[in-house]
Design a protein around this motif. Sequence first.
Motif, PDB file in Angstrom:
ATOM      1  N   MET A   1       0.805  -1.209   0.000  1.00  0.00           N
ATOM      2  CA  MET A   1       0.000   0.000   0.000  1.00  0.00           C
ATOM      3  C   MET A   1       0.839   1.260   0.000  1.00  0.00           C
ATOM      4  SD  MET A   1      -2.933  -1.022   2.701  1.00  0.00           S
ATOM      5  CE  MET A   1      -3.546   0.646   2.728  1.00  0.00           C
ATOM      6  N   LYS A   2       2.148   1.128  -0.022  1.00  0.00           N
ATOM      7  CA  LYS A   2       3.006   2.302   0.023  1.00  0.00           C
ATOM      8  C   LYS A   2       2.772   3.167  -1.211  1.00  0.00           C
ATOM      9  CE  LYS A   2       7.742   3.598   1.119  1.00  0.00           C
ATOM     10  NZ  LYS A   2       7.316   4.397   2.257  1.00  0.00           N
ATOM     11  N   LYS A   3       2.812   4.475  -0.985  1.00  0.00           N
ATOM     12  CA  LYS A   3       2.654   5.465  -2.047  1.00  0.00           C
ATOM     13  C   LYS A   3       1.235   5.516  -2.600  1.00  0.00           C
ATOM     14  CE  LYS A   3       7.026   6.526  -1.930  1.00  0.00           C
ATOM     15  NZ  LYS A   3       7.490   7.767  -1.349  1.00  0.00           N
ATOM     16  N   ILE A   4       0.230   5.198  -1.800  1.00  0.00           N
ATOM     17  CA  ILE A   4      -1.147   5.275  -2.269  1.00  0.00           C
ATOM     18  C   ILE A   4      -1.466   6.664  -2.802  1.00  0.00           C
ATOM     19  CG2 ILE A   4      -3.537   5.394  -1.443  1.00  0.00           C
ATOM     20  CD1 ILE A   4      -3.043   2.899   0.131  1.00  0.00           C
ATOM     21  N   CYS A   5      -1.073   7.694  -2.071  1.00  0.00           N
ATOM     22  CA  CYS A   5      -1.460   9.033  -2.499  1.00  0.00           C
ATOM     23  C   CYS A   5      -0.586   9.553  -3.629  1.00  0.00           C
ATOM     24  CB  CYS A   5      -1.454   9.987  -1.308  1.00  0.00           C
ATOM     25  SG  CYS A   5      -2.864   9.668  -0.234  1.00  0.00           S
ATOM     26  N   ILE A   6       0.632   9.022  -3.797  1.00  0.00           N
ATOM     27  CA  ILE A   6       1.395   9.338  -4.994  1.00  0.00           C
ATOM     28  C   ILE A   6       0.665   8.792  -6.210  1.00  0.00           C
ATOM     29  CG2 ILE A   6       3.529   8.863  -6.232  1.00  0.00           C
ATOM     30  CD1 ILE A   6       3.910  10.881  -4.076  1.00  0.00           C
ATOM     31  N   LEU A   7       0.097   7.585  -6.079  1.00  0.00           N
ATOM     32  CA  LEU A   7      -0.682   7.015  -7.163  1.00  0.00           C
ATOM     33  C   LEU A   7      -1.884   7.898  -7.479  1.00  0.00           C
ATOM     34  CD1 LEU A   7      -0.687   3.247  -6.167  1.00  0.00           C
ATOM     35  CD2 LEU A   7       0.433   4.241  -8.154  1.00  0.00           C
ATOM     36  N   VAL A  78      -1.678   5.840   6.318  1.00  0.00           N
ATOM     37  CA  VAL A  78      -1.370   6.890   5.350  1.00  0.00           C
ATOM     38  C   VAL A  78      -2.143   8.139   5.725  1.00  0.00           C
ATOM     39  CG1 VAL A  78      -1.607   7.636   2.946  1.00  0.00           C
ATOM     40  CG2 VAL A  78      -0.863   5.312   3.454  1.00  0.00           C
ATOM     41  N   ASP A  79      -1.451   9.265   5.796  1.00  0.00           N
ATOM     42  CA  ASP A  79      -2.090  10.553   6.048  1.00  0.00           C
ATOM     43  C   ASP A  79      -1.312  11.606   5.257  1.00  0.00           C
ATOM     44  OD1 ASP A  79      -3.483  12.708   6.951  1.00  0.00           O
ATOM     45  OD2 ASP A  79      -3.028  12.434   9.077  1.00  0.00           O
ATOM     46  N   ASP A  80      -1.799  11.914   4.062  1.00  0.00           N
ATOM     47  CA  ASP A  80      -1.079  12.774   3.122  1.00  0.00           C
ATOM     48  C   ASP A  80      -1.904  14.003   2.759  1.00  0.00           C
ATOM     49  OD1 ASP A  80       0.887  10.885   3.096  1.00  0.00           O
ATOM     50  OD2 ASP A  80       0.516  10.193   1.055  1.00  0.00           O
ATOM     51  N   ASP A  87      -1.717  29.758 -11.418  1.00  0.00           N
ATOM     52  CA  ASP A  87      -2.245  30.965 -12.045  1.00  0.00           C
ATOM     53  C   ASP A  87      -3.585  30.707 -12.730  1.00  0.00           C
ATOM     54  OD1 ASP A  87      -2.484  33.153 -14.224  1.00  0.00           O
ATOM     55  OD2 ASP A  87      -0.737  33.813 -13.063  1.00  0.00           O
ATOM     56  N   LYS A  88      -4.539  31.623 -12.555  1.00  0.00           N
ATOM     57  CA  LYS A  88      -5.849  31.464 -13.155  1.00  0.00           C
ATOM     58  C   LYS A  88      -5.830  31.639 -14.670  1.00  0.00           C
ATOM     59  CE  LYS A  88      -9.115  32.367  -9.434  1.00  0.00           C
ATOM     60  NZ  LYS A  88     -10.314  33.126  -9.016  1.00  0.00           N
ATOM     61  N   LYS A  89      -4.814  32.363 -15.190  1.00  0.00           N
ATOM     62  CA  LYS A  89      -4.770  32.631 -16.626  1.00  0.00           C
ATOM     63  C   LYS A  89      -3.989  31.585 -17.395  1.00  0.00           C
ATOM     64  CE  LYS A  89      -5.338  37.655 -16.295  1.00  0.00           C
ATOM     65  NZ  LYS A  89      -4.723  38.977 -16.621  1.00  0.00           N
ATOM     66  N   ASP A  90      -2.759  31.301 -16.972  1.00  0.00           N
ATOM     67  CA  ASP A  90      -1.907  30.411 -17.758  1.00  0.00           C
ATOM     68  C   ASP A  90      -1.637  29.066 -17.096  1.00  0.00           C
ATOM     69  OD1 ASP A  90       0.050  30.923 -15.812  1.00  0.00           O
ATOM     70  OD2 ASP A  90       1.057  32.428 -17.025  1.00  0.00           O
ATOM     71  N   GLY A  91      -2.138  28.854 -15.867  1.00  0.00           N
ATOM     72  CA  GLY A  91      -2.013  27.556 -15.222  1.00  0.00           C
ATOM     73  C   GLY A  91      -0.664  27.249 -14.598  1.00  0.00           C
ATOM     74  N   ARG A  92       0.281  28.210 -14.635  1.00  0.00           N
ATOM     75  CA  ARG A  92       1.599  27.950 -14.055  1.00  0.00           C
ATOM     76  C   ARG A  92       1.519  27.884 -12.534  1.00  0.00           C
ATOM     77  NH1 ARG A  92       5.867  32.214 -16.341  1.00  0.00           N
ATOM     78  NH2 ARG A  92       4.338  33.602 -15.368  1.00  0.00           N
ATOM     79  N   PRO A  93       2.178  26.910 -11.919  1.00  0.00           N
ATOM     80  CA  PRO A  93       2.175  26.834 -10.455  1.00  0.00           C
ATOM     81  C   PRO A  93       3.104  27.879  -9.845  1.00  0.00           C
ATOM     82  CG  PRO A  93       3.553  25.094 -11.341  1.00  0.00           C
ATOM     83  CD  PRO A  93       2.918  25.781 -12.521  1.00  0.00           C
ATOM     84  N   TYR A  94       2.691  28.425  -8.706  1.00  0.00           N
ATOM     85  CA  TYR A  94       3.529  29.345  -7.943  1.00  0.00           C
ATOM     86  C   TYR A  94       4.020  28.713  -6.644  1.00  0.00           C
ATOM     87  CZ  TYR A  94       2.050  33.055 -11.083  1.00  0.00           C
ATOM     88  OH  TYR A  94       1.821  33.824 -12.205  1.00  0.00           O
ATOM     89  N   ARG A  95       3.232  27.777  -6.114  1.00  0.00           N
ATOM     90  CA  ARG A  95       3.618  27.152  -4.848  1.00  0.00           C
ATOM     91  C   ARG A  95       3.040  25.738  -4.775  1.00  0.00           C
ATOM     92  NH1 ARG A  95       2.181  30.964  -0.436  1.00  0.00           N
ATOM     93  NH2 ARG A  95       4.059  31.974  -1.247  1.00  0.00           N
ATOM     94  N   PHE A  96       3.855  24.818  -4.282  1.00  0.00           N
ATOM     95  CA  PHE A  96       3.425  23.437  -4.104  1.00  0.00           C
ATOM     96  C   PHE A  96       3.839  22.981  -2.715  1.00  0.00           C
ATOM     97  CE2 PHE A  96       4.406  18.845  -4.347  1.00  0.00           C
ATOM     98  CZ  PHE A  96       3.157  18.369  -4.711  1.00  0.00           C
ATOM     99  N   ILE A  97       2.924  22.299  -2.018  1.00  0.00           N
ATOM    100  CA  ILE A  97       3.166  21.840  -0.648  1.00  0.00           C
ATOM    101  C   ILE A  97       2.864  20.357  -0.573  1.00  0.00           C
ATOM    102  CG2 ILE A  97       2.465  22.059   1.774  1.00  0.00           C
ATOM    103  CD1 ILE A  97       1.635  24.961   1.107  1.00  0.00           C
ATOM    104  N   ARG A  98       3.752  19.620   0.060  1.00  0.00           N
ATOM    105  CA  ARG A  98       3.550  18.193   0.259  1.00  0.00           C
ATOM    106  C   ARG A  98       3.840  17.834   1.710  1.00  0.00           C
ATOM    107  NH1 ARG A  98       7.173  13.192  -2.249  1.00  0.00           N
ATOM    108  NH2 ARG A  98       6.174  11.544  -1.030  1.00  0.00           N
ATOM    109  N   LYS A  99       2.852  17.238   2.385  1.00  0.00           N
ATOM    110  CA  LYS A  99       3.032  16.719   3.745  1.00  0.00           C
ATOM    111  C   LYS A  99       2.601  15.247   3.717  1.00  0.00           C
ATOM    112  CE  LYS A  99       2.094  21.184   5.959  1.00  0.00           C
ATOM    113  NZ  LYS A  99       3.456  21.420   6.439  1.00  0.00           N
ATOM    114  N   THR A 100       3.581  14.372   3.835  1.00  0.00           N
ATOM    115  CA  THR A 100       3.367  12.944   3.654  1.00  0.00           C
ATOM    116  C   THR A 100       3.732  12.170   4.910  1.00  0.00           C
ATOM    117  OG1 THR A 100       3.787  13.042   1.266  1.00  0.00           O
ATOM    118  CG2 THR A 100       4.101  10.910   2.337  1.00  0.00           C
ATOM    119  N   ASN A 101       2.852  11.264   5.311  1.00  0.00           N
ATOM    120  CA  ASN A 101       3.153  10.306   6.371  1.00  0.00           C
ATOM    121  C   ASN A 101       2.590   8.966   5.933  1.00  0.00           C
ATOM    122  OD1 ASN A 101       3.434   8.717   8.643  1.00  0.00           O
ATOM    123  ND2 ASN A 101       2.921  10.355  10.072  1.00  0.00           N
ATOM    124  N   GLU A 102       3.463   8.090   5.471  1.00  0.00           N
ATOM    125  CA  GLU A 102       3.050   6.792   4.951  1.00  0.00           C
ATOM    126  C   GLU A 102       3.817   5.696   5.684  1.00  0.00           C
ATOM    127  OE1 GLU A 102       3.808   7.011   0.802  1.00  0.00           O
ATOM    128  OE2 GLU A 102       2.140   8.372   0.390  1.00  0.00           O
TER     129      GLU A 102
END
Length: 259
Positions: A1-7, A78-80, A87-102
């Motif tokens: 079951m490892k990486k369920i939320c990556i899947l 798993v608690d991820d 961006d609302k216009k061009d879809g480019r990401p400005y910030r990404f956050i990942r908190k994973t406990n698997e």
Amino acid sequence: MKKICILLCILFSTSLSAQNGHSAFKPGEWLKFRIHYGFLNASYATLNLTSDKVDSIPVYHVVGKGKTTGFASIFFKVDDTFESYFDKKDGRPYRFIRKTNEGGYTKDIEIDFYYDEKKAILKDNESGEELDIEVHNRIQDLLSASYYLRDRYQFDDFTEGQSINMDMLFDDDGVFKFRLKYLGKEVLRTKFGKVECLKFRPLVQSGRVFKEKESLTLWVSNDLNKIPIRIKADLAIGSLKADLDAFNGLKNQFKIIMN
């Protein structure tokens, strides 16, 4: 079951729609998925889309959460949480956050994108280290990619076997080369009724998690929403299946075949 939320994030990052004058999503969209590992109802995952701002720039803010439940949580917890501001216009990401406990494996990172400097800064909140990663203007993170594709691709002229390629950044491993192969159309029986779907094969790296390079299959609704309906994965040990379980706030009508 490892990486369920990556899947699941791979599933989320392959929701596709047509650029035909109709937006595929709006703030308030909420999706819930039920994940089965073998005979176990292993976990649930949700995606929630809202409006926000980053440095006065209007953005969408999507939060993906995944958590094991019931009997499955006894064997593997798993608690991820994954978040993206794009961006609302061009879809480019400005910030990404990942908190994973698997199952004791943890990750707590934040990535900020600086396109003028052609770099992203990844901060590891566990170690306190920072990493500069070279990026280009077409980079996506694992969640923003979903919404970018949903508004910018159409499949009316696609032939079976045709592929889409994309660069993603979501971890300290650097830029991830993602490829999605179109396999045609298929009607699935779901809890909501019959749904005509577009079928895809995300090409992934074989190893600890996946059985082989082409061990994932994905179905998305063949309507203006192009939301994930089902994903199947052959893992190194066992298999996984995720199905759309509930939804709310869709931009467009969810098409169900009534007969």
